[in-house]
Structure formats: C-alpha cells, structure tokens
Design a protein around this motif. Structure first.
Motif, PDB file in Angstrom:
ATOM      1  N   VAL A   3      68.223  35.285  32.554  1.00  0.00           N
ATOM      2  CA  VAL A   3      67.283  34.177  32.636  1.00  0.00           C
ATOM      3  C   VAL A   3      68.115  32.918  32.850  1.00  0.00           C
ATOM      4  CG1 VAL A   3      65.596  32.772  31.400  1.00  0.00           C
ATOM      5  CG2 VAL A   3      65.527  35.266  31.189  1.00  0.00           C
TER       6      VAL A   3
ATOM      7  N   LYS B 139      65.624  35.931  36.566  1.00  0.00           N
ATOM      8  CA  LYS B 139      64.489  35.011  36.525  1.00  0.00           C
ATOM      9  C   LYS B 139      65.025  33.599  36.324  1.00  0.00           C
ATOM     10  CE  LYS B 139      60.303  33.313  35.798  1.00  0.00           C
ATOM     11  NZ  LYS B 139      59.314  33.141  36.884  1.00  0.00           N
TER      12      LYS B 139
ATOM     13  N   TYR C  31      58.436  34.289  28.297  1.00  0.00           N
ATOM     14  CA  TYR C  31      58.975  35.253  29.258  1.00  0.00           C
ATOM     15  C   TYR C  31      59.903  36.249  28.560  1.00  0.00           C
ATOM     16  CZ  TYR C  31      61.462  37.188  33.243  1.00  0.00           C
ATOM     17  OH  TYR C  31      62.008  38.065  34.150  1.00  0.00           O
TER      18      TYR C  31
END
Length: 333
Positions: A276, A298, A325
């Motif tokens: 992330v 992401k 998330y």
C-alpha cells in the motif's frame, strides 16, 4: 563487445527499477560480461541475482574529489570494459569513464557534461509522463534494441529469511500472527504523509488486533521513535535496526507493507509482498513515474488539483480510507 559496466549508484528504489533492464541485457547477450556499478549501501541487495556477473561498489553516488575520480578511472581501465552505460550519470563517473578511455560511453544528451559520452540518447526523464522502468529500457535499447521486458524481482536468500525470522521471534511475532510493516519516512526522496497520520493509522490497525512493525533508516530513527516510542502494545519499532538484507527478508515475510515512495515499497513489490503506497500527486513524483510494479500494489494519492504545496496535499489522504482498505485485506485473508 565483451564487457559492459551499467551504472546506477543512487537509491534503492532507483536501482530496483533498473534491474529488469540488466536482466534483459544479459538474457539477450549471455556471453556478455555484465557488471553493475552501485553504491556500497545498495550492493548487498544484489548478492543472489544470477544475471549480474560482477558488482563494482563505490562509497556514494559519485566522487567529490578529483584524486578519487582519477583513482576510480584507473580501476576502470584495469577492468577493461568495452562499454559503460549511465542510467544515473554523475559528472565524476562520466569523467572517470572518459579518462579510462572506455570505447563506448552511453548516456543522456541533455547535461552539460554529456560531451563525455560518445553515444548520447535524447531522453528527458522528469516530465516525460513515463515510468522510470520504461525510461531505463528506452535508454538501454539505444545500444540493445528489442529487449524482452521484465518486471522487477529480487531473490531472497535463506540467510535473509533466517535473520528476519529470528528478529520477529525476538519481538514475539509468530508466523500465524496478524502483522504488517509500516515504513513511514522516505529519507527525502519524496514528500511524506505526516507521521501523525501514520500514527492514527497504526492505532486503528492495532485496535483490530494487527501488530505493526515500524521500519526506517538509522538517520530517521529518532524522528520515527518520537512518534512510535518503544514498549507500546501492538507496535514493534525496528527503525535503524535492520540492514538492507535483513530488511529484504523481513519485507518478504510480511503479509503487507505500507510505505511512501521510497526503497522498501519497491523491495516489497519485487519480492511479491502486497503493498500500500502513500504517494504525492505531482507528476514527477507520482505513481505514474515512481510507483511500485506488481500485481499486488494499491496507491493512495491526493488529486493533482490539491495544490502546489506537497505537504498540504499529502494531508488530504484520509486515514480512514487506508485503514478500511487494509482491514478488508485481513478480513478476507
């Protein structure tokens, strides 16, 4: 051509985004002796990469002393390279290649010292709109056309895994635990999400039973420790405690890494760890130029309309969005 030196002496992420090109050159030319010039700091990342025939390491990114530059030129002359390709040109390194009389010297043609190269490529990186990996391939293909393209990957050795497991065991993290790595600083390579936001995110994850392992360089350990003091439940602060090989092993074992635009996020993507990223919106610093490459990445970034102040823009990234998330990933694990 029998021997080539490929130069990439800057940071970890930059090097990782160059390695696929090195691999492609070797695969296309298996008899070619492929050497890689890197900094001593990043060299330990490369010990197990099979397509590199030789690693040449220097103390930093270049030399600030003419005597050291001349000594390096003598080393290059002794190593008898037929060609040198500068992915990250520095004046001292360009001069050393010229002084060593390496027959083919390849670099971009937009610098004041580009006259030291005898094969100049018209490549403008900063505002190209292209990813660094693509730009590295374009530079190399001036000498090696039609390279088969690869994504970044790193070999993780048994010793790196063993060292990382010992570190986790020492801090009470078992294989079955829910944990992740947070690397909250970028050592100046990119605007950071404020440490206060990382702290809020960490608190949210700890509340869900996820142990957070904090990493960072020795130079950033004090500022990181101010936000993540030792002894808190759910937090393991390893800032300043891991060398690159151990960090690579740790990241390869981690279910997830959260980081800004800096080396560890590229290590994570290269070893297949879910990532992330917290990235700024400016085109020259954005995901489009410097994002991690991989299927499990992401990126959270403010819109380009967020304004010219990168620090204010980074504050627009919502902790809740990142936390939700990550929580969803662990809920479906």
């Amino acid at each position: 051509m029998k021997r080539i030196l490929l130069c990439r002496t800057d940071a970890v992420g930059d090097l990782i985004l160059t390695l696929p090109v090195v691999r492609s050159i070797k695969e296309q030319n298996p008899a070619l002796h492929v050497a890689l010039l890197v900094s001593r700091y990043t060299a330990p990342l490369l010990a197990a990469e099979p397509y590199i025939d030789e690693i040449v390491a220097i103390p930093g990114r270049g030399f600030n002393d003419m005597g050291l530059t001349a000594a390096f030129a003598r080393d290059l002359k002794r190593l008898q390279f037929d060609a040198i390709l500068y992915f990250y040109p520095r004046l001292s390194l360009a001069f050393a290649g010229w002084q060593a009389k390496i027959p083919t010297r390849i670099g971009t043609g937009r610098r004041a010292y580009s006259l030291l190269f005898n094969e100049r490529v018209n490549l403008h990186r900063r505002d190209s709109g292209k990813h660094e990996l693509e730009l590295n391939y374009e530079l190399a293909e001036s000498a090696f056309p039609r390279l088969v393209r690869h994504e970044p990957s790193l070999v993780v050795t048994d010793e790196e895994i063993r060292s990382a497991r010992e570190l986790l065991t020492k801090h009470g993290v078992a294989d079955s635990d829910r944990w992740l790595v947070v690397h909250p600083r970028s050592h100046g390579s990119s605007p950071n999400w404020p440490l206060e936001r990382y702290r809020e995110l960490t608190n949210s994850l700890i509340a869900e039973g996820i142990t957070v392992v904090i990493t960072g360089s020795a130079l950033e350990a004090d500022i990181i420790s101010a936000a993540f003091p030792g002894g808190e439940a759910g937090i393991i602060n390893l800032a300043g405690e891991t060398l690159l090989p151990e960090l690579k092993g740790l990241v390869s074992l981690a279910p997830l890494l959260i980081s800004g635009s800096t080396g560890p996020i590229h290590i994570a993507a290269a070893v297949g760890t879910e990532t992330v990223g917290i990235y700024p919106p400016q085109s020259s610093l954005s995901q489009a130029r410097w994002g991690p490459r991989g299927a499990k990445c992401k990126i959270f970034s403010p819109p380009e309309s967020a304004g010219k102040d990168p620090l204010k823009a980074m504050n627009l990234i919502q902790v809740e969005a990142v936390a939700d998330y990550v929580s969803d990933i662990y809920a479906h694990a």
